[in-house]
Scaffold this motif. Structure first.
Motif, short mmCIF file in Angstrom:
data_model
loop_
_atom_site.label_atom_id
_atom_site.label_comp_id
_atom_site.label_asym_id
_atom_site.label_seq_id
_atom_site.Cartn_x
_atom_site.Cartn_y
_atom_site.Cartn_z
N ARG A 1 0.86 -1.17 0.00
CA ARG A 1 0.00 0.00 0.00
C ARG A 1 0.90 1.22 0.00
O ARG A 1 1.97 1.21 0.62
N ALA A 2 0.48 2.26 -0.70
CA ALA A 2 1.23 3.52 -0.71
C ALA A 2 0.26 4.68 -0.68
O ALA A 2 -0.87 4.57 -1.18
N ASP A 3 0.68 5.76 -0.10
CA ASP A 3 -0.13 6.98 -0.10
C ASP A 3 0.33 7.87 -1.25
O ASP A 3 1.53 7.95 -1.54
N THR A 4 -0.64 8.50 -1.91
CA THR A 4 -0.33 9.44 -2.99
C THR A 4 -1.16 10.70 -2.78
O THR A 4 -2.12 10.68 -2.00
N GLN B 1 8.11 6.63 -7.95
CA GLN B 1 7.79 7.28 -9.22
C GLN B 1 6.39 7.89 -9.22
O GLN B 1 6.18 8.96 -9.82
N LEU B 2 5.43 7.25 -8.55
CA LEU B 2 4.09 7.85 -8.45
C LEU B 2 4.15 9.18 -7.71
O LEU B 2 3.50 10.15 -8.12
N GLN B 3 4.90 9.24 -6.61
CA GLN B 3 5.05 10.50 -5.86
C GLN B 3 5.65 11.58 -6.76
O GLN B 3 5.17 12.72 -6.78
N GLN B 4 6.70 11.22 -7.50
CA GLN B 4 7.34 12.18 -8.39
C GLN B 4 6.37 12.63 -9.49
O GLN B 4 6.28 13.82 -9.79
N GLN C 1 7.91 12.99 -15.83
CA GLN C 1 7.06 13.07 -17.01
C GLN C 1 6.49 11.72 -17.45
O GLN C 1 5.46 11.67 -18.11
N HIS C 2 7.19 10.64 -17.14
CA HIS C 2 6.73 9.30 -17.53
C HIS C 2 7.29 8.27 -16.55
O HIS C 2 8.15 8.59 -15.73
N PHE C 3 6.79 7.05 -16.65
CA PHE C 3 7.21 5.98 -15.76
C PHE C 3 8.24 5.09 -16.45
O PHE C 3 8.17 4.87 -17.65
N ASP C 4 9.18 4.59 -15.66
CA ASP C 4 10.20 3.69 -16.16
C ASP C 4 10.21 2.47 -15.24
O ASP C 4 10.97 2.42 -14.26
#
Length: 183
Positions: free
Chosen positions: A11-14, A66-69, A76-79
């Motif tokens: 689980r992660a918070d965003t 990466q979601l936080q960023q 700009q995109h996910f890697d």
């Protein structure tokens, strides 16, 4: 949907609310806002739930970062390595097509069907988009109604609007401000 038998979750918070993350040995296989439509609830909660991943799980740790960023405007995109194998061949083709929609761009369900070589499959395309297991990462939020309206985001239209606003995607005035729409 079929998921790998060794799938684990975290689980992660965003900024858009808590998410459940899932990874198989092949890569990231799930990102769902808690309570999202079409989430695999039996796998996420209760006695049949996937095992909780260790805190240092490399894929789940990286997607949370990466979601936080991304949601903070610094990415700009996910890697990430993705595992889309849980869907049917048709669903996988739709999800791969979603990955081709650039940040700040939108497409209609009908246009997406035409790009896939199946212009009459608008409903099937819509169903596949709605069942996308990788919210935000596979950008299903970039698909709009034929008239540019915000439609059918499993994570909620407020989140869809927030994501498109973050990406500077053009929105119709009625879609951007639904209370200001005229009859």
């Amino acid at each position: 949907m079929q998921f790998h038998s060794f799938t684990v979750q975290a689980r992660a918070d965003t900024p858009l609310g808590p998410v459940r993350l899932a990874a198989s040995p092949n890569g990231l296989s799930g990102v769902w806002f808690e309570g999202q439509r079409h989430e695999p609830s039996a796998h996420l909660y209760g006695s049949e739930a996937w095992a909780l991943a260790p805190g240092d799980h490399p894929v789940l740790q990286e997607v949370a970062h990466q979601l936080q960023q991304y949601l903070g405007g610094q990415r700009q995109h996910f890697d990430l390595p993705l595992d889309l194998s849980g869907g049917t061949a048709f669903q996988q083709s739709v999800w791969r097509a979603l990955l081709q929609i650039g940040r700040g761009q939108t497409i209609s369900y009908g246009m997406l069907g035409r790009q896939l070589g199946n212009p009459s499959a608008v409903r099937a395309v819509g169903a596949a988009v709605g069942r996308n297991p990788l919210s935000v990462v596979v950008p299903c939020h970039r698909v709009l109604g034929a008239d540019g309206s915000l439609t059918g985001y499993a994570g909620g239209l407020d989140r869809k609007r927030a994501l498109l606003t973050l990406e500077n995607a053009p929105l119709l005035a009625a879609a951007a401000h639904p209370m200001k729409a005229t009859a």
